[in-house]
Enzyme design. Structure first.
Site, PDB file in Angstrom:
ATOM      1  N   GLY A  41      39.728  53.545  36.948  1.00 46.90           N
ATOM      2  CA  GLY A  41      39.936  54.240  38.214  1.00 46.90           C
ATOM      3  C   GLY A  41      40.075  55.743  38.006  1.00 46.90           C
ATOM      4  N   ARG A  69      44.330  50.218  24.348  1.00 43.63           N
ATOM      5  CA  ARG A  69      45.131  51.274  24.979  1.00 43.63           C
ATOM      6  C   ARG A  69      46.341  51.661  24.114  1.00 43.63           C
ATOM      7  NH1 ARG A  69      44.762  49.698  31.432  1.00 43.63           N
ATOM      8  NH2 ARG A  69      43.010  51.082  31.843  1.00 43.63           N
ATOM      9  N   GLY A 126      39.127  49.550  32.129  1.00 41.48           N
ATOM     10  CA  GLY A 126      39.886  48.641  31.274  1.00 41.48           C
ATOM     11  C   GLY A 126      39.078  47.421  30.871  1.00 41.48           C
ATOM     12  N   LYS A 154      35.677  45.445  41.681  1.00 39.18           N
ATOM     13  CA  LYS A 154      36.346  46.196  42.750  1.00 39.18           C
ATOM     14  C   LYS A 154      35.341  47.073  43.492  1.00 39.18           C
ATOM     15  CE  LYS A 154      40.085  46.774  39.524  1.00 39.18           C
ATOM     16  NZ  LYS A 154      40.588  47.876  38.712  1.00 39.18           N
TER      17      LYS A 154
HETATM   18  P1  ADP Z   1      36.820  47.878  34.977  1.00 41.59           P
HETATM   19  O1  ADP Z   1      38.205  47.400  34.623  1.00 41.59           O
HETATM   20  O2  ADP Z   1      35.960  48.050  33.774  1.00 41.59           O
HETATM   21  O3  ADP Z   1      36.844  49.094  35.852  1.00 41.59           O
HETATM   22  P2  ADP Z   1      36.673  45.985  37.143  1.00 41.59           P
HETATM   23  O4  ADP Z   1      38.129  45.757  37.028  1.00 41.59           O
HETATM   24  O5  ADP Z   1      36.154  46.594  38.367  1.00 41.59           O
HETATM   25  O6  ADP Z   1      36.109  46.739  35.834  1.00 41.59           O
HETATM   26  O7  ADP Z   1      35.896  44.600  37.067  1.00 41.59           O
HETATM   27  C1  ADP Z   1      35.950  43.751  35.965  1.00 41.59           C
HETATM   28  C2  ADP Z   1      35.744  42.343  36.413  1.00 41.59           C
HETATM   29  O8  ADP Z   1      34.559  42.211  37.161  1.00 41.59           O
HETATM   30  C3  ADP Z   1      35.609  41.376  35.254  1.00 41.59           C
HETATM   31  O9  ADP Z   1      36.792  40.617  35.189  1.00 41.59           O
HETATM   32  C4  ADP Z   1      34.391  40.537  35.629  1.00 41.59           C
HETATM   33  O10 ADP Z   1      34.622  39.148  35.462  1.00 41.59           O
HETATM   34  C5  ADP Z   1      34.190  40.872  37.087  1.00 41.59           C
HETATM   35  N1  ADP Z   1      32.816  40.687  37.569  1.00 41.59           N
HETATM   36  C6  ADP Z   1      31.692  41.192  37.063  1.00 41.59           C
HETATM   37  N2  ADP Z   1      30.613  40.758  37.737  1.00 41.59           N
HETATM   38  C7  ADP Z   1      31.058  39.951  38.705  1.00 41.59           C
HETATM   39  C8  ADP Z   1      30.430  39.174  39.738  1.00 41.59           C
HETATM   40  N3  ADP Z   1      29.122  39.156  39.879  1.00 41.59           N
HETATM   41  N4  ADP Z   1      31.216  38.466  40.554  1.00 41.59           N
HETATM   42  C9  ADP Z   1      32.552  38.482  40.392  1.00 41.59           C
HETATM   43  N5  ADP Z   1      33.208  39.178  39.456  1.00 41.59           N
HETATM   44  C10 ADP Z   1      32.475  39.904  38.617  1.00 41.59           C
HETATM   45 MG    MG Z   2      39.637  46.215  35.693  1.00 47.56          MG
END
Ligand code: ADP
Ligand code: MG
Length: 401
Positions: free
Chosen positions: A382, A34, A358, A199
């Site tokens: 988001g 970033r 992120g 999330k």
């Molecule tokens: P991004 O930042 O790319 O939008 P999120 O913040 O929603 O993604 O999610 C990222 C997190 O999701 C990672 O830290 C990962 O460890 C977690 N994650 C992925 N699969 C699972 C799962 N099956 N159970 C719990 N956490 C998970």
């Molecule tokens: Mg995230």
């Protein structure tokens, strides 16, 4: 929308709202993507003789100073990337900020302390946010919005401040929006979307909009278990949002009606407890089970090998791919295989590939992929989802006009 080329910045104090919310581990930046993404905007303004005042949030402090969320390490890294000194203000609108900004010569850069150390930044109360924006406005003559990861937030520095100063959109936001437009207008098909992450409720909304656009939606990560549960599977102690079950069933039904194919995991990697992502301690009870046979005391933490192949096959002929959310807990090597396989499948396809989020962007780099091989790696999770949902983003609306 004005761009920075439309602003006469020489000798002016230019406030740059960036998104420098980088992952930190004990004060060390683990992924500086970033910072690198917004550096060209800052460099361009400095080269044109602006006094550049950079501001960002970091993490979720509670509206007051909290040393673990200090931007000080980011100021040092920004300086290295820019190849010019970056001074640091120990507060956002206080004595230190005023003195640091006043000391700027033309072409110099300063970074203010975390905006969220002030309750006014994220306040839901318009007057409280406005009062903080008034204080920020005293520090600058012009405003450049370039914090793409925060444009979906109605926050003082994102939404209220640009109303108080002549403003323009920064190069990063302009690029990000250009790419996302490409996903909402003339997409080349097949258009395949991969959704994962943790999330669930944040991400389920985007599916609504994708039902009219995507050809296939691959579901991994935490969200997969709500889908599997909705279809009558037991999911043990996996992430599950029971309140989303009716929503998910509605999506599956509408997907069928609209010819949108949902692809769910057929096997998953499980353990009885969440892995230690700091020490990477070995996972003693690691097992691969069918998605329909998750034991009641186990948690699904990654997609399994059959699902890796299935997802790769569903991505092979794609012409456009949007990927948001790691499909497993990639921070532990035992559960990184699914996310690696998805990244590789994107690279193996001939598609225009967009990675948003992120953690997704960090995953790609941490797992050793060359980010330049992807079509676009977005700095906003988001924000990109809400854009694709068709929502009005406060930080973009504020830059209009
Ligand atoms: P991004 O930042 O790319 O939008 P999120 O913040 O929603 O993604 O999610 C990222 C997190 O999701 C990672 O830290 C990962 O460890 C977690 N994650 C992925 N699969 C699972 C799962 N099956 N159970 C719990 N956490 C998970
Ligand atoms: Mg995230």
């Amino acid at each position: 929308m004005k761009t920075i080329e439309d602003l006469d910045v020489a000798g002016k104090r230019v406030f740059v709202r960036a998104d420098l919310n980088v992952p930190l581990s004990g004060g060390t930046i683990t992924d500086d993507g970033r910072i690198r993404a917004v550096a060209p905007t800052i460099a361009k303004l400095a080269e044109r003789g602006a006094k550049v005042v950079v501001a960002s949030h970091l993490g979720r402090p509670k509206g007051e100073p909290d040393p673990q969320f200090s931007l000080a390490p980011v100021a040092a890294r920004l300086g290295e990337i820019l190849g010019r000194p970056v001074s640091f203000a120990a507060d956002t609108v206080g004595e230190s900020a005023k003195a640091t900004v006043a000391a700027l010569a033309d072409g110099e850069v300063t970074l203010l302390e975390n905006l969220r150390f002030n309750a006014g930044e994220t306040s839901k109360d318009d007057a409280e946010r406005g009062a903080f924006a008034d204080e920020l406005a005293l520090l600058a003559d012009l405003y450049v919005g370039d914090g793409f990861g925060a444009v979906h937030r109605k926050h003082a520095s994102v939404f209220d401040l640009p109303a108080r100063l002549p403003h323009a959109v920064g190069d990063l936001i302009a690029t990000e929006v250009g790419v996302l437009k490409r996903l909402t207008e003339e997409v080349e098909r097949p258009y395949v979307v991969v959704l994962g992450g943790s999330k669930v409720s944040d991400k389920v909304g985007v599916i609504d909009n994708l039902l009219g656009k995507a050809d296939r939606i691959l579901i991994g990560g935490g969200m997969a278990y709500t889908f599997l549960y909705a279809l009558g599977n037991e999911v043990g102690i996996s992430l599950l949002q029971k309140d989303q079950v009716p929503v998910v069933l509605d999506y599956l039904k509408r997907g069928e009606e609209n010819g949108v194919e949902f692809v769910l995991p057929v096997d998953v990697a499980v353990s009885a407890k969440f892995p230690d992502t700091k020490t990477h301690a070995p996972v003693e009870d690691f097992a691969i089970v069918a998605a329909s046979e998750i034991p009641e005391d186990k948690e699904g933490l990654d997609i399994g090998p059959k699902t890796r192949e299935l997802f790769a096959a569903k991505l092979a002929d794609a012409r456009t791919v949007f990927w948001n959310g790691p499909v497993g807990v990639f921070e532990h090597p035992t559960f990184a295989e699914g996310t690696k396989a998805v990244a590789q499948a994107l690279l193996d396809s001939d598609a225009f590939t967009v990675v948003g989020g992120g953690d997704s962007a960090a995953a790609v780099r941490i797992l050793g992929f060359d980010e330049t091989e992807f079509g676009h790696i977005s700095t906003g999770g988001g924000a990109s989802l809400e854009y694709l949902e068709g929502k009005t983003l406060p930080g973009l609306a504020a830059l209009e006009g």
